[in-house]
Design an enzyme around this catalytic site. Structure first.
Site, PDB file in Angstrom:
ATOM      1  N   SER A   1     -12.929 -18.301 -10.452  1.00  0.00           N
ATOM      2  CA  SER A   1     -11.883 -18.118 -10.612  1.00  0.00           C
ATOM      3  C   SER A   1     -10.546 -16.833 -10.244  1.00  0.00           C
ATOM      4  CB  SER A   1     -11.423 -18.707 -12.033  1.00  0.00           C
ATOM      5  OG  SER A   1     -10.062 -18.576 -12.391  1.00  0.00           O
TER       6      SER A   1
ATOM      7  N   TYR B   1     -13.344 -17.911 -21.653  1.00  0.00           N
ATOM      8  CA  TYR B   1     -13.244 -18.605 -20.181  1.00  0.00           C
ATOM      9  C   TYR B   1     -13.128 -17.164 -19.337  1.00  0.00           C
ATOM     10  CZ  TYR B   1     -11.723 -20.846 -15.955  1.00  0.00           C
ATOM     11  OH  TYR B   1     -11.125 -20.744 -14.804  1.00  0.00           O
TER      12      TYR B   1
ATOM     13  N   LYS C   1     -16.766 -16.497 -16.414  1.00  0.00           N
ATOM     14  CA  LYS C   1     -16.453 -16.059 -14.813  1.00  0.00           C
ATOM     15  C   LYS C   1     -16.889 -14.871 -14.478  1.00  0.00           C
ATOM     16  CE  LYS C   1     -14.685 -20.957 -14.042  1.00  0.00           C
ATOM     17  NZ  LYS C   1     -15.780 -21.398 -13.477  1.00  0.00           N
TER      18      LYS C   1
HETATM   19  C1  UD1 Z   1      -5.635 -20.867 -15.859  1.00  0.00           C
HETATM   20  C2  UD1 Z   1      -6.785 -19.824 -15.547  1.00  0.00           C
HETATM   21  C3  UD1 Z   1      -7.337 -20.122 -14.836  1.00  0.00           C
HETATM   22  C4  UD1 Z   1      -7.899 -21.760 -14.274  1.00  0.00           C
HETATM   23  C5  UD1 Z   1      -6.279 -22.746 -14.232  1.00  0.00           C
HETATM   24  C6  UD1 Z   1      -7.299 -23.959 -14.200  1.00  0.00           C
HETATM   25  C7  UD1 Z   1      -6.132 -17.582 -16.772  1.00  0.00           C
HETATM   26  C8  UD1 Z   1      -5.357 -16.595 -16.496  1.00  0.00           C
HETATM   27  N1  UD1 Z   1      -5.473 -18.243 -15.648  1.00  0.00           N
HETATM   28  O1  UD1 Z   1      -3.919 -20.795 -14.392  1.00  0.00           O
HETATM   29  O2  UD1 Z   1      -8.459 -19.160 -14.359  1.00  0.00           O
HETATM   30  O3  UD1 Z   1      -8.814 -21.630 -13.637  1.00  0.00           O
HETATM   31  O4  UD1 Z   1      -5.501 -22.649 -15.602  1.00  0.00           O
HETATM   32  O5  UD1 Z   1      -7.810 -24.758 -15.130  1.00  0.00           O
HETATM   33  O6  UD1 Z   1      -6.412 -17.952 -17.656  1.00  0.00           O
HETATM   34  N2  UD1 Z   1       3.097 -23.416 -17.030  1.00  0.00           N
HETATM   35  C9  UD1 Z   1       4.704 -24.145 -17.921  1.00  0.00           C
HETATM   36  N3  UD1 Z   1       4.355 -24.961 -18.271  1.00  0.00           N
HETATM   37  C10 UD1 Z   1       2.867 -25.534 -18.444  1.00  0.00           C
HETATM   38  C11 UD1 Z   1       2.147 -25.040 -17.933  1.00  0.00           C
HETATM   39  C12 UD1 Z   1       1.955 -24.138 -17.639  1.00  0.00           C
HETATM   40  O7  UD1 Z   1       5.237 -23.394 -17.091  1.00  0.00           O
HETATM   41  O8  UD1 Z   1       2.964 -27.239 -19.098  1.00  0.00           O
HETATM   42  C13 UD1 Z   1       3.360 -22.520 -16.611  1.00  0.00           C
HETATM   43  C14 UD1 Z   1       2.509 -21.361 -16.663  1.00  0.00           C
HETATM   44  O9  UD1 Z   1       3.211 -19.906 -17.335  1.00  0.00           O
HETATM   45  C15 UD1 Z   1       1.889 -20.360 -15.166  1.00  0.00           C
HETATM   46  C16 UD1 Z   1       1.778 -22.037 -14.256  1.00  0.00           C
HETATM   47  O10 UD1 Z   1       2.642 -22.471 -15.308  1.00  0.00           O
HETATM   48  O11 UD1 Z   1       3.011 -20.003 -15.222  1.00  0.00           O
HETATM   49  C17 UD1 Z   1       0.857 -21.903 -14.054  1.00  0.00           C
HETATM   50  O12 UD1 Z   1       0.015 -22.371 -15.332  1.00  0.00           O
HETATM   51  P1  UD1 Z   1      -1.755 -23.383 -15.268  1.00  0.00           P
HETATM   52  O13 UD1 Z   1      -1.417 -24.433 -14.526  1.00  0.00           O
HETATM   53  O14 UD1 Z   1      -1.752 -23.203 -17.065  1.00  0.00           O
HETATM   54  O15 UD1 Z   1      -2.536 -21.764 -14.702  1.00  0.00           O
HETATM   55  P2  UD1 Z   1      -2.741 -19.941 -14.860  1.00  0.00           P
HETATM   56  O16 UD1 Z   1      -2.414 -20.102 -15.807  1.00  0.00           O
HETATM   57  O17 UD1 Z   1      -2.188 -20.102 -13.978  1.00  0.00           O
END
Ligand code: UD1
Length: 341
Positions: free
Chosen positions: A126, A151, A155
Site C-alpha cells: 500500500s 495496519y 504492510k
Molecule cells: C486508506 C489507507 C490506505 C488503504 C486505504 C484502503 C492510510 C494512510 N491510508 O487510504 O493504506 O489502502 O485506506 O483501505 O492508512 N474521506 C472523506 N470522507 C469520508 C472518507 C474519506 O473526506 O467519509 C477522505 C479522506 O480524508 C481522504 C480521502 O477521502 O482524504 C480518501 O480516504 P480513504 O478512502 O479512507 O483512503 P485513504 O485514507 O487515502
C-alpha cells in the site's frame, strides 16, 4: 498445461477483480478465502463474468495445516496474497488482531511456498508505507516513513519479510505492489466493493450516500494546503489495478524480473482532491450528493500520489480507465447491490 495462480483473499474486492483478469489472460485460478470480510458473492461474480467454475477453498491462511492442504491439492507456481485485514482505525484500536492475522498468514505463505518449491509471490502492499512523504509524487525510492497504524506497519513488515526471504532462499521471487487508492467496480457490475458496516473509505461512503443508505457524506477537512483545501489522492481503477497483478505474475513466470525482489507503485500518477472526486461523481452520474465539510480526520496524510514511471517502463503497465468511467462503474455496482434501477 496452464499455469495455476493461487489467489488468497480472492473473494474480496481486489482479489475477485484480479481473479477475473488472470482468467482473461489465460491462467487457471484457485481462490482461497476464509470469508471473514467477504462472502461467496465475490466468487460467484468471478464465475459468472468468466464462465469458469473457479475452484474455491474456504481456508484461513493463518491455519498452517489447513493452508498446507491447499498446496498439496493444487500445483500452482504463483500466489497473489490479498488475504489481510485492512481497516486503519480498527488496527489502531486492536493492533494485535492485525499483527497476528496479517503477519501470521504472510509468514505461512512464505514458509509453504518454500516447502513446496513454488517460486512466485506477489504481495498486496500500500501507498500507506510512504506516510507523509517528503517529495511528491512518490517514487519507489522515496523513503518509507514510520507507520502510523498497525495496519500500515503490517504492510511494511510483510514487504521486509518478502525482501529478506527471496534474497535468502533459493528459488523464491517476490514483487510488492504498492496500491494507491483503489476504487470502482467491474464494468458488468457483478463484482465490486462490499464494505461491512459503515464504510471508512471515500468512494463506498459516496455511493452509499447516493443510494440513501447514509444520510450525508463528511468531507474531512477543507483547510489543507492544497488547491481546494481537501486532501489529494491517486484513485486507481480496480480493473486497472487487477491487470497490474497479471503483469507482475507473468513477469516472474517468464523470468523477466530484474532482481529477485521488486517493488512497484500502482496508481494513475494523477492527484485528485476529495472535493473534485465528489463533484465528478455528481456530474458523471447526474445526481446531487448530500455532503458537508467536517473536521480533518486524524491520521490522514495531506497529499499523496504516485510516480508510475517504473511500472510503466518495467512492467509495461499503465492505468487506462478514465476516472469518470470508474465513478460510473462504482455507482452502477452500488445500484446493483441495492436493487436500484
Ligand atoms: C486508506 C489507507 C490506505 C488503504 C486505504 C484502503 C492510510 C494512510 N491510508 O487510504 O493504506 O489502502 O485506506 O483501505 O492508512 N474521506 C472523506 N470522507 C469520508 C472518507 C474519506 O473526506 O467519509 C477522505 C479522506 O480524508 C481522504 C480521502 O477521502 O482524504 C480518501 O480516504 P480513504 O478512502 O479512507 O483512503 P485513504 O485514507 O487515502
Amino acid at each position: 498445461m496452464k499455469e495455476i495462480v493461487l489467489v488468497s483473499g480472492g473473494a474480496g474486492y481486489i482479489g475477485s477483480h484480479t481473479a477475473v483478469e488472470l482468467i482473461n489472460a489465460g491462467y487457471d485460478v484457485v481462490v482461497a478465502d476464509n470469508l471473514s470480510n467477504s462472502d461467496m458473492s465475490g466468487v460467484e461474480g468471478v464465475r459468472k463474468i468468466t464462465g469458469v467454475d473457479v475452484p474455491f477453498v474456504n481456508v484461513d491462511c493463518c491455519d498452517k495445516e489447513a493452508f498446507r492442504k491447499v498446496f498439496e491439492q493444487y500445483n500452482f507456481s504463483s500466489i497473489i496474497h490479498f488475504a489481510a485485514y485492512k481497516a486503519v482505525g480498527e488496527s489502531v484500536a486492536d493492533p494485535m488482531k492485525y499483527y497476528r492475522n496479517n503477519l501470521t498468514s504472510f509468514m505461512n505463505v512464505v514458509d509453504l511456498m518454500r516447502e513446496f518449491g513454488r517460486p512466485n509471490i506477489v504481495f498486496s502492499s500500500s501507498a500507506t508505507v510512504y506516510g507523509e512523504a517528503d517529495e511528491l509524487p512518490v517514487t519507489e525510492l522515496t523513503p518509507r516513513k514510520p507507520a502510523t497504524s498497525a495496519y500500515g506497519n503490517t504492510k511494511q513488515m510483510c514487504e521486509d519479510i518478502l525482501r529478506d526471504s527471496v534474497n535468502a532462499y533459493e528459488g523464491l521471487k517476490g514483487i510488492s505492489l504498492r496500491y494507491f487508492n483503489p476504487i470502482g467496480a467491474h464494468p458488468t457490475a457483478l463484482i465490486g466493493e462490499l464494505p461491512r458496516g459503515v464504510p471508512q473509505n471515500l468512494v463506498p461512503f459516496i455511493t452509499q450516500t447516493a443510494a440513501g443508505v447514509r444520510e450525508c457524506l463528511s468531507v474531512f477537512g477543507d483547510d489543507y494546503p492544497t488547491p481546494d483545501g481537501s486532501c489529494l489522492r491517486d484513485y486507481i481503477d480496480v480493473v486497472d489495478l487487477a491487470k497490474a497483478h497479471v503483469v507482475a505474475i507473468t513477469r516472474m513466470i517468464e523470468d523477466k524480473n530484474k532482481t529477485k525482489y521488486e517493488v512497484f507503485n500502482i496508481g494513475t500518477g494523477n492527484a485528485t482532491s476529495v472535493l473534485e472526486l465528489v463533484n465528478s461523481f455528481e456530474r458523471v452520474n447526474e445526481l446531487k450528493l448530500n455532503y458537508k465539510v467536517a473536521p480533518r480526520r486524524p491520521g490522514d496524510v495531506v497529499s499523496i500520489w504516485a510516480d508510475t514511471t517504473l511500472a510503466n517502463e518495467e512492467l509495461g503497465w499503465k492505468a487506462e480507465r478514465p476516472l469518470d468511467d470508474t465513478l460510473q462503474a462504482a455507482w452502477a455496482w452500488e445500484k446493483n447491490v441495492r436493487g436500484i434501477k
